[in-house]
Design a protein around this motif. Structure first.
Motif, PDB file in Angstrom:
ATOM      1  N   SER A 155       2.692  -7.292   2.479  1.00 16.15           N
ATOM      2  CA  SER A 155       3.215  -7.006   3.824  1.00 16.15           C
ATOM      3  C   SER A 155       2.254  -6.165   4.655  1.00 16.15           C
ATOM      4  O   SER A 155       2.492  -5.939   5.834  1.00 16.15           O
ATOM      5  CB  SER A 155       4.541  -6.249   3.728  1.00 16.15           C
ATOM      6  OG  SER A 155       5.491  -7.011   3.039  1.00 16.15           O
ATOM      7  N   LEU A 156       1.171  -5.702   4.015  1.00 15.71           N
ATOM      8  CA  LEU A 156       0.266  -4.769   4.701  1.00 15.71           C
ATOM      9  C   LEU A 156      -0.311  -5.346   5.981  1.00 15.71           C
ATOM     10  O   LEU A 156      -0.840  -6.460   6.002  1.00 15.71           O
ATOM     11  CB  LEU A 156      -0.900  -4.374   3.795  1.00 15.71           C
ATOM     12  CG  LEU A 156      -0.753  -3.173   2.877  1.00 15.71           C
ATOM     13  CD1 LEU A 156      -2.086  -2.901   2.174  1.00 15.71           C
ATOM     14  CD2 LEU A 156      -0.293  -1.938   3.629  1.00 15.71           C
ATOM     15  N   GLN A 157      -0.224  -4.572   7.043  1.00 16.11           N
ATOM     16  CA  GLN A 157      -0.879  -4.933   8.304  1.00 16.11           C
ATOM     17  C   GLN A 157      -2.057  -4.012   8.598  1.00 16.11           C
ATOM     18  O   GLN A 157      -2.967  -4.384   9.312  1.00 16.11           O
ATOM     19  CB  GLN A 157       0.127  -4.866   9.453  1.00 16.11           C
ATOM     20  CG  GLN A 157       1.255  -5.879   9.292  1.00 16.11           C
ATOM     21  CD  GLN A 157       2.280  -5.771  10.411  1.00 16.11           C
ATOM     22  OE1 GLN A 157       2.018  -5.200  11.464  1.00 16.11           O
ATOM     23  NE2 GLN A 157       3.454  -6.325  10.183  1.00 16.11           N
ATOM     24  N   GLN A 158      -1.978  -2.787   8.057  1.00 16.28           N
ATOM     25  CA  GLN A 158      -3.067  -1.846   8.291  1.00 16.28           C
ATOM     26  C   GLN A 158      -3.458  -1.184   6.974  1.00 16.28           C
ATOM     27  O   GLN A 158      -2.627  -0.539   6.342  1.00 16.28           O
ATOM     28  CB  GLN A 158      -2.635  -0.763   9.281  1.00 16.28           C
ATOM     29  CG  GLN A 158      -2.193  -1.334  10.612  1.00 16.28           C
ATOM     30  CD  GLN A 158      -2.050  -0.240  11.657  1.00 16.28           C
ATOM     31  OE1 GLN A 158      -2.810   0.719  11.688  1.00 16.28           O
ATOM     32  NE2 GLN A 158      -1.065  -0.389  12.521  1.00 16.28           N
ATOM     33  N   LEU A 214       5.833  -2.425   2.788  1.00 18.57           N
ATOM     34  CA  LEU A 214       4.816  -1.478   3.265  1.00 18.57           C
ATOM     35  C   LEU A 214       3.842  -2.188   4.210  1.00 18.57           C
ATOM     36  O   LEU A 214       3.160  -3.128   3.821  1.00 18.57           O
ATOM     37  CB  LEU A 214       4.046  -0.888   2.078  1.00 18.57           C
ATOM     38  CG  LEU A 214       3.045   0.219   2.439  1.00 18.57           C
ATOM     39  CD1 LEU A 214       3.767   1.463   2.932  1.00 18.57           C
ATOM     40  CD2 LEU A 214       2.155   0.554   1.247  1.00 18.57           C
ATOM     41  N   GLU A 215       3.797  -1.727   5.450  1.00 11.26           N
ATOM     42  CA  GLU A 215       2.947  -2.359   6.463  1.00 11.26           C
ATOM     43  C   GLU A 215       1.683  -1.568   6.733  1.00 11.26           C
ATOM     44  O   GLU A 215       0.688  -2.116   7.190  1.00 11.26           O
ATOM     45  CB  GLU A 215       3.736  -2.507   7.777  1.00 11.26           C
ATOM     46  CG  GLU A 215       4.871  -3.505   7.658  1.00 11.26           C
ATOM     47  CD  GLU A 215       5.776  -3.505   8.875  1.00 11.26           C
ATOM     48  OE1 GLU A 215       5.515  -2.764   9.846  1.00 11.26           O
ATOM     49  OE2 GLU A 215       6.764  -4.262   8.850  1.00 11.26           O
ATOM     50  N   LYS A 216       1.747  -0.264   6.489  1.00 14.10           N
ATOM     51  CA  LYS A 216       0.598   0.558   6.858  1.00 14.10           C
ATOM     52  C   LYS A 216       0.297   1.574   5.770  1.00 14.10           C
ATOM     53  O   LYS A 216       1.171   2.338   5.365  1.00 14.10           O
ATOM     54  CB  LYS A 216       0.908   1.279   8.172  1.00 14.10           C
ATOM     55  CG  LYS A 216      -0.214   2.151   8.686  1.00 14.10           C
ATOM     56  CD  LYS A 216       0.122   2.712  10.053  1.00 14.10           C
ATOM     57  CE  LYS A 216      -1.007   3.591  10.568  1.00 14.10           C
ATOM     58  NZ  LYS A 216      -0.589   4.315  11.783  1.00 14.10           N
ATOM     59  N   SER A 244      -7.432 -11.841  -0.348  1.00  9.80           N
ATOM     60  CA  SER A 244      -6.951 -13.009   0.394  1.00  9.80           C
ATOM     61  C   SER A 244      -5.433 -13.131   0.454  1.00  9.80           C
ATOM     62  O   SER A 244      -4.914 -13.870   1.274  1.00  9.80           O
ATOM     63  CB  SER A 244      -7.587 -14.296  -0.140  1.00  9.80           C
ATOM     64  OG  SER A 244      -7.527 -14.319  -1.531  1.00  9.80           O
ATOM     65  N   SER A 245      -4.723 -12.369  -0.361  1.00  9.33           N
ATOM     66  CA  SER A 245      -3.258 -12.431  -0.244  1.00  9.33           C
ATOM     67  C   SER A 245      -2.731 -11.515   0.860  1.00  9.33           C
ATOM     68  O   SER A 245      -1.542 -11.523   1.154  1.00  9.33           O
ATOM     69  CB  SER A 245      -2.615 -12.056  -1.577  1.00  9.33           C
ATOM     70  OG  SER A 245      -2.936 -10.732  -1.917  1.00  9.33           O
ATOM     71  N   LEU A 246      -3.614 -10.721   1.450  1.00  3.28           N
ATOM     72  CA  LEU A 246      -3.158  -9.771   2.478  1.00  3.28           C
ATOM     73  C   LEU A 246      -3.257 -10.414   3.857  1.00  3.28           C
ATOM     74  O   LEU A 246      -3.880  -9.887   4.784  1.00  3.28           O
ATOM     75  CB  LEU A 246      -3.970  -8.480   2.416  1.00  3.28           C
ATOM     76  CG  LEU A 246      -4.058  -7.804   1.047  1.00  3.28           C
ATOM     77  CD1 LEU A 246      -4.787  -6.467   1.147  1.00  3.28           C
ATOM     78  CD2 LEU A 246      -2.685  -7.599   0.434  1.00  3.28           C
ATOM     79  N   GLY A 247      -2.632 -11.587   3.974  1.00  3.95           N
ATOM     80  CA  GLY A 247      -2.807 -12.414   5.174  1.00  3.95           C
ATOM     81  C   GLY A 247      -2.224 -11.822   6.441  1.00  3.95           C
ATOM     82  O   GLY A 247      -2.471 -12.331   7.527  1.00  3.95           O
ATOM     83  N   ASP A 278      -0.495   0.081  -8.394  1.00  8.42           N
ATOM     84  CA  ASP A 278       0.656  -0.582  -9.019  1.00  8.42           C
ATOM     85  C   ASP A 278       1.950  -0.020  -8.451  1.00  8.42           C
ATOM     86  O   ASP A 278       2.895  -0.759  -8.181  1.00  8.42           O
ATOM     87  CB  ASP A 278       0.584  -0.456 -10.550  1.00  8.42           C
ATOM     88  CG  ASP A 278       0.391   0.986 -11.017  1.00  8.42           C
ATOM     89  OD1 ASP A 278       0.042   1.856 -10.187  1.00  8.42           O
ATOM     90  OD2 ASP A 278       0.588   1.241 -12.217  1.00  8.42           O
ATOM     91  N   SER A 279       1.977   1.287  -8.209  1.00  6.19           N
ATOM     92  CA  SER A 279       3.174   1.898  -7.615  1.00  6.19           C
ATOM     93  C   SER A 279       3.277   1.596  -6.123  1.00  6.19           C
ATOM     94  O   SER A 279       4.334   1.182  -5.632  1.00  6.19           O
ATOM     95  CB  SER A 279       3.131   3.416  -7.805  1.00  6.19           C
ATOM     96  OG  SER A 279       2.999   3.729  -9.165  1.00  6.19           O
ATOM     97  N   ILE A 280       2.172   1.813  -5.417  1.00  6.34           N
ATOM     98  CA  ILE A 280       2.190   1.646  -3.954  1.00  6.34           C
ATOM     99  C   ILE A 280       2.687   0.251  -3.581  1.00  6.34           C
ATOM    100  O   ILE A 280       3.499   0.077  -2.668  1.00  6.34           O
ATOM    101  CB  ILE A 280       0.770   1.884  -3.378  1.00  6.34           C
ATOM    102  CG1 ILE A 280       0.361   3.345  -3.562  1.00  6.34           C
ATOM    103  CG2 ILE A 280       0.709   1.497  -1.904  1.00  6.34           C
ATOM    104  CD1 ILE A 280      -1.111   3.627  -3.271  1.00  6.34           C
TER     105      ILE A 280
END
Ligand SMILES: *[C@@H]1O[C@H](CO)[C@@H](O)[C@H](O)[C@H]1NC(C)=O
Ligand SMILES: *[C@@H]1O[C@H](CO)[C@@H](O)[C@H](O)[C@H]1NC(C)=O
Ligand SMILES: *[C@@H]1O[C@H](CO)[C@@H](O)[C@H](O)[C@H]1NC(C)=O
Ligand SMILES: *[C@@H]1O[C@H](CO)[C@@H](O)[C@H](O)[C@H]1NC(C)=O
Ligand SMILES: *[C@@H]1O[C@H](CO)[C@@H](O)[C@H](O)[C@H]1NC(C)=O
Ligand SMILES: *[C@@H]1O[C@H](CO)[C@@H](O)[C@H](O)[C@H]1NC(C)=O
Ligand SMILES: *[C@@H]1O[C@H](CO)[C@@H](O)[C@H](O)[C@H]1NC(C)=O
Ligand SMILES: *[C@@H]1O[C@H](CO)[C@@H](O)[C@H](O)[C@H]1NC(C)=O
Ligand SMILES: *[C@@H]1O[C@H](CO)[C@@H](O)[C@H](O)[C@H]1NC(C)=O
Ligand SMILES: *[C@@H]1O[C@H](CO)[C@@H](O)[C@H](O)[C@H]1NC(C)=O
Ligand SMILES: *[C@@H]1O[C@H](CO)[C@@H](O)[C@H](O)[C@H]1NC(C)=O
Ligand SMILES: CC(=O)N[C@H]1CO[C@H](CO)[C@@H](O)[C@@H]1O
Length: 513
Positions: free
Chosen positions: A121-124, A98-100, A140-143, A90-92
């Motif tokens: 926004s995560l890529q990694q 945040l991409e990685k 599925s939202s981590l497109g 929840d915090s992160i």
């Protein structure tokens, strides 16, 4: 010109200013709190890591944190930091850009909450090598994900395979070594055409490996071992020209290597051991970049292609437990830093290739139970790297090169069930690592040295300082003679001894022989 026009021209810069002001103020104040929550969830396990994570410091100078030029947190990099605790997603996921998130090789536990779906926004996402529990939530939202590494992370249950449909940017997908619920091969993967890394070993997959994998032409690493896959290796796999590693071992695969397998010329590591594959391996002759070729425990037939002798990168070659016939290529291992061969339990014939230790690296020479003829090539007398020399149950003959008895790193010397002759040197000075001596069923003769003090059998062979480690000694069915002192094996660790069918005499009458 109207007042309205003037109004709009004048207001725009102000709105732009307000917009940036709100973004910047978000980074300064709103990102500190989530990071402090992250810290408080994990800091007990390694306070050092978080010593810079104080409100007096800029969030961007916290160790492990990377920001973009606007001061927003884009990366949390804390792999291999002995962190344990439950991740507060929840915090992160309040960190808007945040991409990685890289937290592999820690001791994180607990579950991943649904909040993860806000980390858009995560890529990694690297959470591999941890001790999580529970199911992996919908992803599925981590497109934007390019890397998803969860191997050996402790999750269980059903993996949300359907989510992968949305993760079309993935280049790296690692979900192996997790006890998921049994599932067929996830077809969603076949659409992930940017993948170069696919690690799905040991994650409870079964059924057939589908055609269509061949569309993933950027794949460099494809690992599907230790599952329940059956049926044939899909034919279109031969389109994966960039593959350097293909791991298919410990499944229930049948049939032959696909036609055109020899087109996989980038292959360096290939392991298809522990299946029921059959047919010949003549396609292998084209794979000259192979360094490790593991085909043991299958039903392969035919000859080993002569071309393997020219492969100058080959270091490890294991084909035991098949039905190969004919000779081994005589130049095998000669051009490479060859380390390992196990061709045991086949129907191979002809001489032992002489140059496998040419570069002085060979450690295992295992050719048990075949039809090899000729002697042990003189060259191996020089092979000081050799740890296991096992050639029992062949039709080898002649004198054993004297230097063999002096190889100081040997832990096993197994020459049994051949036609070797000659004597064992009276001063057999063997390395301290020797665990096994098997010379039975040959025509060795002569007297074993009698100069022993205190009559241990091992001193008998003048290998006294190694007596505490030797556990197997088989000398039966030869023509050794001499006297065996009655207390020779006292205090040794021998668990198997056979001296029968020789001409030994036993000293005294209470001796067990
Ligand atoms: C801020 O972080 C740096 C290292 O990134 C550290 O050396 C320093 O002690 C920190 N300052 C405070 C006030 O915590
Ligand atoms: C993790 O723990 C091990 C064993 O206690 C230690 O050797 C290592 O230095 C620790 N690593 C870090 C990054 O603290
Ligand atoms: C996700 O973020 C939205 C706002 O961006 C918030 O309303 C919602 O509570 C968040 N969901 C979770 C599960 O944190
Ligand atoms: C997944 O992708 C589909 C089709 O592209 C889209 O309609 C859907 O909104 C995506 N799901 C999520 C959670 O983003
Ligand atoms: C398979 O994965 C499980 C869970 O991580 C692990 O305990 C097991 O050792 C793995 N098996 C193999 C053969 O690697
Ligand atoms: C593989 O690619 C071919 C040609 O582009 C296409 O027709 C086929 O549907 C693809 N297969 C899969 C499983 O996506
Ligand atoms: C192997 O590669 C050659 C040359 O690139 C090509 O002509 C042939 O069709 C390929 N074979 C298979 C089975 O893909
Ligand atoms: C190997 O098997 C293929 C078909 O499986 C056959 O066409 C080829 O002639 C065989 N090669 C050798 C050397 O036996
Ligand atoms: C020796 O090898 C033959 C096949 O070559 C096999 O039938 C036999 O069982 C083997 N003997 C032993 C004792 O392993
Ligand atoms: C053994 O090694 C020595 C020195 O490296 C070399 O001169 C000799 O030719 C080698 N002998 C054999 C049989 O390989
Ligand atoms: C055993 O060794 C000791 C010391 O080396 C020696 O005094 C003794 O005579 C030896 N006993 C036998 C039976 O050789
Ligand atoms: C084979 C494989 O994909 N291994 C990965 C396991 O997880 C760690 C940590 O995420 C990765 O670094 C490995 O590449």
């Amino acid at each position: 010109m109207t007042a309205d026009h003037f109004f709009r021209r004048g207001l725009r810069p102000l709105l732009v200013f307000l917009f940036f002001f709100s973004l910047t103020s978000f980074s300064k104040s709103d990102e500190l709190q989530p990071l402090l929550e992250f810290k408080s969830a994990l800091q007990k396990s390694n306070p050092n890591v978080f010593s810079s994570w104080t409100p007096g410091n800029s969030t961007c100078s916290f160790s492990g944190i990377v920001c973009n030029s606007n001061g927003f947190v884009t990366e949390i990099n804390l792999p291999q930091q002995n962190l344990s605790g439950v991740l507060p997603f929840d915090s992160i996921c309040k960190l808007q850009v945040l991409e990685k998130l890289s937290l592999g090789f820690n001791f994180l536990h607990g579950g991943i909450s649904e909040d993860l779906k806000n980390c858009t926004s995560l890529q990694q996402l690297d959470l591999g090598m941890n001790s999580f529990s529970g199911e992996v939530p919908d992803l599925s939202s981590l497109g934007k994900l390019k890397l998803l590494s969860l191997n050996t992370s402790g999750f269980s249950g059903q993996f949300p395979w359907r989510s992968l449909e949305n993760l079309t940017s993935l280049t790296f997908l690692s979900l192996g070594d997790i006890v998921f619920e049994e599932s067929p091969f996830p077809v969603e993967v076949l659409k992930l055409e940017k993948l170069y890394w696919l690690y799905l070993s040991n994650c409870s997959l079964g059924g057939r490996i589908p055609e269509g994998l061949g569309n993933l032409t950027l794949l460099e690493n494809l690992e599907l071992s230790c599952n329940q896959f059956s049926g044939e290796i899909p034919g279109d796999i031969v389109k994966l020209k960039n593959l350097w590693q293909l791991e298919l071992f410990n499944n229930f695969l049948t049939g032959t290597l696909p036609v055109g397998f020899g087109n996989l010329t980038s292959l360096v590591n290939f392991d298809a051991s522990g299946n029921s594959l059959q047919g010949n391996i003549s396609e292998m002759r084209l794979l000259k970049n192979i360094a490790s070729l593991q085909l043991y425990d299958n039903q392969f037939t035919g000859e080993i292609p002569e071309e393997l002798g020219e492969f100058n990168k080959l270091v490890s070659f294991s084909i035991f437990g098949n039905k190969f016939t004919g000779p081994l290529p005589q130049k095998l291992g000669s051009g490479a830093n060859f380390v390992f061969i196990d061709a045991s339990d086949n129907f191979l014939t002809g001489p032992i290739p002489p140059d496998m230790c040419k570069n002085g690296k060979m450690t295992y020479l295992l050719l048990i139970q075949n039809g090899f003829t000729g002697g042990i090539p003189e060259n191996y007398a020089n092979c000081s790297s050799l740890r296991r020399l096992r050639v029992s149950n062949n039709s080898l003959s002649g004198l054993v090169p004297a230097g063999i008895w002096r190889l100081s790193n040997l832990s096993a010397i197994d020459l049994a069930m051949n036609n070797f002759e000659g004597t064992v040197p009276k001063t057999w000075a063997m390395g301290s690592s020797l665990l096994m001596i098997a010379l039975s069923e040959n025509q060795f003769q002569g007297q074993l040295p009698r100069s022993m003090a205190n009559c241990t059998m091992l001193k008998y062979l003048d290998i006294g300082n190694f007596s505490s480690r030797l556990s197997v000694l088989q000398l039966q069915s030869n023509n050794f003679h001499g006297t065996i002192p009655k207390t020779w094996a006292k205090g040794s660790n021998l668990r198997m001894i056979d001296l029968s069918e020789n001409q030994f005499q036993v000293e005294g009458s209470r001796c067990p022989f």
